[in-house]
Write a protein that holds these residues in place. Sequence first.
Motif, PDB file in Angstrom:
ATOM      1  N   PHE A   1     -12.642  -7.212  77.732  1.00 14.40           N
ATOM      2  CA  PHE A   1     -13.214  -7.971  78.839  1.00 14.40           C
ATOM      3  C   PHE A   1     -12.575  -9.352  78.889  1.00 14.40           C
ATOM      4  N   ILE A   2     -12.762 -10.036  79.999  1.00 20.67           N
ATOM      5  CA  ILE A   2     -12.262 -11.395  80.165  1.00 20.67           C
ATOM      6  C   ILE A   2     -13.426 -12.300  80.539  1.00 20.67           C
ATOM      7  N   MET A   3     -13.206 -13.612  80.442  1.00 20.17           N
ATOM      8  CA  MET A   3     -14.241 -14.578  80.813  1.00 20.17           C
ATOM      9  C   MET A   3     -13.581 -15.867  81.263  1.00 20.17           C
ATOM     10  N   SER A   4     -14.352 -16.708  81.907  1.00 21.06           N
ATOM     11  CA  SER A   4     -13.821 -17.985  82.382  1.00 21.06           C
ATOM     12  C   SER A   4     -13.561 -18.920  81.200  1.00 21.06           C
ATOM     13  N   LYS A   5     -12.787 -19.964  81.433  1.00 19.73           N
ATOM     14  CA  LYS A   5     -12.455 -20.916  80.366  1.00 19.73           C
ATOM     15  C   LYS A   5     -13.697 -21.615  79.798  1.00 19.73           C
ATOM     16  N   PRO A   6     -14.652 -22.062  80.646  1.00 17.17           N
ATOM     17  CA  PRO A   6     -15.858 -22.680  80.075  1.00 17.17           C
ATOM     18  C   PRO A   6     -16.636 -21.732  79.159  1.00 17.17           C
ATOM     19  N   TRP A   7     -16.784 -20.471  79.560  1.00 18.66           N
ATOM     20  CA  TRP A   7     -17.484 -19.509  78.699  1.00 18.66           C
ATOM     21  C   TRP A   7     -16.676 -19.231  77.434  1.00 18.66           C
ATOM     22  N   GLU A   8     -15.365 -19.214  77.556  1.00 15.22           N
ATOM     23  CA  GLU A   8     -14.527 -19.017  76.373  1.00 15.22           C
ATOM     24  C   GLU A   8     -14.754 -20.149  75.376  1.00 15.22           C
ATOM     25  N   ARG A   9     -14.815 -21.374  75.884  1.00 21.10           N
ATOM     26  CA  ARG A   9     -15.078 -22.519  75.005  1.00 21.10           C
ATOM     27  C   ARG A   9     -16.464 -22.417  74.368  1.00 21.10           C
ATOM     28  N   PHE A  10     -17.448 -21.997  75.170  1.00 18.54           N
ATOM     29  CA  PHE A  10     -18.818 -21.851  74.668  1.00 18.54           C
ATOM     30  C   PHE A  10     -18.867 -20.870  73.506  1.00 18.54           C
ATOM     31  N   PHE A  11     -18.272 -19.697  73.683  1.00 19.27           N
ATOM     32  CA  PHE A  11     -18.315 -18.674  72.635  1.00 19.27           C
ATOM     33  C   PHE A  11     -17.426 -19.040  71.455  1.00 19.27           C
ATOM     34  N   TYR A  12     -16.372 -19.784  71.705  1.00 23.55           N
ATOM     35  CA  TYR A  12     -15.518 -20.250  70.613  1.00 23.55           C
ATOM     36  C   TYR A  12     -16.328 -21.179  69.703  1.00 23.55           C
ATOM     37  N   LEU A  13     -17.044 -22.112  70.326  1.00 21.02           N
ATOM     38  CA  LEU A  13     -17.867 -23.033  69.544  1.00 21.02           C
ATOM     39  C   LEU A  13     -19.004 -22.288  68.852  1.00 21.02           C
ATOM     40  N   LEU A  14     -19.588 -21.313  69.557  1.00 19.95           N
ATOM     41  CA  LEU A  14     -20.665 -20.517  68.966  1.00 19.95           C
ATOM     42  C   LEU A  14     -20.157 -19.728  67.760  1.00 19.95           C
ATOM     43  N   THR A  15     -18.906 -19.280  67.830  1.00 19.86           N
ATOM     44  CA  THR A  15     -18.295 -18.585  66.689  1.00 19.86           C
ATOM     45  C   THR A  15     -18.268 -19.487  65.466  1.00 19.86           C
ATOM     46  N   TYR A  16     -17.846 -20.733  65.668  1.00 15.15           N
ATOM     47  CA  TYR A  16     -17.813 -21.677  64.549  1.00 15.15           C
ATOM     48  C   TYR A  16     -19.207 -21.933  63.993  1.00 15.15           C
ATOM     49  N   LEU A  17     -20.171 -22.158  64.872  1.00 15.14           N
ATOM     50  CA  LEU A  17     -21.529 -22.471  64.426  1.00 15.14           C
ATOM     51  C   LEU A  17     -22.193 -21.297  63.719  1.00 15.14           C
ATOM     52  N   SER A  18     -21.923 -20.091  64.172  1.00 11.11           N
ATOM     53  CA  SER A  18     -22.573 -18.920  63.580  1.00 11.11           C
ATOM     54  C   SER A  18     -21.876 -18.456  62.300  1.00 11.11           C
ATOM     55  N   GLN A  19     -20.554 -18.636  62.210  1.00  9.52           N
ATOM     56  CA  GLN A  19     -19.846 -18.225  61.001  1.00  9.52           C
ATOM     57  C   GLN A  19     -19.907 -19.280  59.904  1.00  9.52           C
ATOM     58  N   GLY A  20     -19.994 -20.536  60.301  1.00 12.93           N
ATOM     59  CA  GLY A  20     -20.179 -21.599  59.322  1.00 12.93           C
ATOM     60  C   GLY A  20     -19.136 -21.629  58.227  1.00 12.93           C
ATOM     61  N   SER A  21     -19.587 -21.475  56.978  1.00 10.09           N
ATOM     62  CA  SER A  21     -18.693 -21.613  55.825  1.00 10.09           C
ATOM     63  C   SER A  21     -17.650 -20.508  55.762  1.00 10.09           C
ATOM     64  N   SER A  22     -17.873 -19.390  56.431  1.00  6.09           N
ATOM     65  CA  SER A  22     -16.905 -18.282  56.396  1.00  6.09           C
ATOM     66  C   SER A  22     -16.161 -18.136  57.721  1.00  6.09           C
TER      67      SER A  22
END
Length: 218
Positions: A2-23
């Motif tokens: 699937f594809i998504m807009s740039k703002p949503w891509e940034r949102f999920f990118y940041l969410l990836t960092y916050l949810s994965q944390g130390s790993s």
Amino acid sequence: MFIMSKPWERFFYLLTYLSQGSSYLSPRAYAILHRMHHAFSDTEKDPHSPHHTKNVFTMMWETKHIYNAVLHRKRAIENRFERNYPEWRIVEKLGDSWFSRIGWVLIYVAFYVLAYLYLDMHWAFFFLLPIHFLMGPIHGAIVNWSGHKYGYQNFDNEDKSKNSLVFDFLMMGELFQNNHHKRPNSINFGSKWFEVDPTYPVIKLLNRLKIIEIRKKH
């Protein structure tokens, strides 16, 4: 898938960092390793096959070296793997820093201590902390080791990929490795009527909400 807009891509990118944390794992480096895995599944070029290492620990240790080489651009990558991935170098650099990893570890420890002191959490839960610290690598170890050693096959993919579970709520559908290697672009990792991929309805919901756009429907 699937594809998504740039703002949503940034949102999920940041969410990836916050949810994965130390790993935290770089989406770019992870995408490249995943594409290499599909292209060279269970051959000696596979970055994480259980069939060319002694045990799960040596498999993950070798994977770590390949991942770091890709992450820091110290390994030549085929052009077919270097495309269509999200990249946000500031977050990537932060997530890969020891400052960030140790910071998240301290946050996890503080959470457990507060839960123990004020929420009557049993002391045995502290044994879960190492899993919390290394959730990303542990998830990868389970999927890549079990998904290519144990279970059944729906398809002959000319590799060792297996479906390890029928109801894969444990790894959110990723233990349907045999199905996934047959149809790598399918948004549903389940194939038979009894195989339940819990991520599939989430993707369908995100598509219905116009947050993502499914590229291929299967």
